[in-house]
Write an enzyme that holds these catalytic residues in place. Sequence first.
Site, PDB file in Angstrom:
ATOM      1  CG  ASP A   4      -2.316   0.555   0.851  1.00 50.65           C
ATOM      2  OD1 ASP A   4      -2.436   1.794   0.850  1.00 50.65           O
ATOM      3  OD2 ASP A   4      -3.257  -0.212   0.581  1.00 50.65           O
ATOM      4  CG  ASP A  13      -4.850   2.232  18.592  1.00 53.86           C
ATOM      5  OD1 ASP A  13      -4.566   1.405  19.478  1.00 53.86           O
ATOM      6  OD2 ASP A  13      -6.015   2.438  18.206  1.00 53.86           O
ATOM      7  CG  HIS A  40      -5.488   3.579   1.119  1.00 54.02           C
ATOM      8  ND1 HIS A  40      -5.117   2.292   0.814  1.00 54.02           N
ATOM      9  CD2 HIS A  40      -6.797   3.691   0.767  1.00 54.02           C
ATOM     10  CE1 HIS A  40      -6.147   1.649   0.286  1.00 54.02           C
ATOM     11  NE2 HIS A  40      -7.180   2.478   0.254  1.00 54.02           N
ATOM     12  CG  ASN A  54      -4.172   0.712  22.999  1.00 52.04           C
ATOM     13  OD1 ASN A  54      -5.394   0.564  22.915  1.00 52.04           O
ATOM     14  ND2 ASN A  54      -3.443   1.076  21.971  1.00 52.04           N
ATOM     15  CB  SER A 194      -5.568  26.862  11.764  1.00 46.46           C
ATOM     16  OG  SER A 194      -5.047  25.741  11.086  1.00 46.46           O
TER      17      SER A 194
END
Length: 346
Positions: A4, A13, A40, A54, A194
């Site tokens: 990918d 994570d 992606h 976690n 922002s």
Amino acid sequence: CIIDTGYAIDHPDLPSDVTGDNAINKFEEVWDWKIDFNGHGTHIAGIIAALGNNDIGVVGAGDIPLHITRGLDDQSRGFESDVIDAVKQCVAAGAKVINVSLGSAAMSQTSNDLYTKVVNEDGVIVVAAAGNKGSKVHEYPASHPDVISVSAVYEWGKYWEGSNYSDQVELAAPGHSILSTTTTLTAVHTSDFSYAAVQVTGSRSREQRGALVDCGPGNRVCSAAQNTGRGGICLMSRDQTHLRRMVYNCAAGGGKGAIIFDASPNSDSSSSYARVNIPVVIVPTDVGIKLQGLLKDGNDKVSIGFHTSDQPEHSYAVYEGTSMAVPHVVAAAALLWSHFPECNNH
């Protein structure tokens, strides 16, 4: 093995004890497997192996060893030769299941022979995305006879209308409203504030600035975008209109970028795929309302930037597509095979 756009090795994570191979494309550019400027590939990895226990984020399918290769660049583009090299790297690394969440309309004889060999001689399972055109068209490598072609379904089991349904499709898996790990490079900037934003998969990754234009719910061509002179940034309050239709209506009206937010609790904010040559982002509802407020105050010349930084930030996002369905199958195959090691790929 995941082929990918890379892997966010420092994402809190995701497991850090993974292996991988850099890619060198036909222009001799090096694609680092340990970073993902697109998001992606990291999204795919999270579906398979996001950490549990976690207290943060999401949970993957299990403790599955990962090997990462690059078949795509930071814009999620690549040549067939790049994917061929990545498949070879997967096999050389000892991978038994390969995730190919990408596709094209045709396949060379070289690719055809490679997948035949990988499956029938090397004993590997190859799983690929059926495609997101919502038609019977064949995409490759998914439609190769030895590759498992996967389509997508909603969480309640209904077939996702964006998924291809050719005669080569063998399995369907969740591919809608899939929350997983990703990276973000995108933010919306005005002279007043922002905010981070989520880029719509398939839209163009580039910085873009222009006057903000109120295009309402995006259910018709936004001709006002053209009236700004050089094309404006479409602000769209999503209600019931399909996201892809909204994006098309922005571009058709001369818009050079779009900011979308949900205006109705019944809108489907998880639909985040639109193949278009302008940058498109989704912002939270409160940010969209704030932007509308700037327009109502007469500040219609505010500049909006689709800004990218030097390093991607770790985050989470909801994606949809057959790309998201593939890792569900890959993870299931890997876990099953690990419990029955005496079995082969057939």
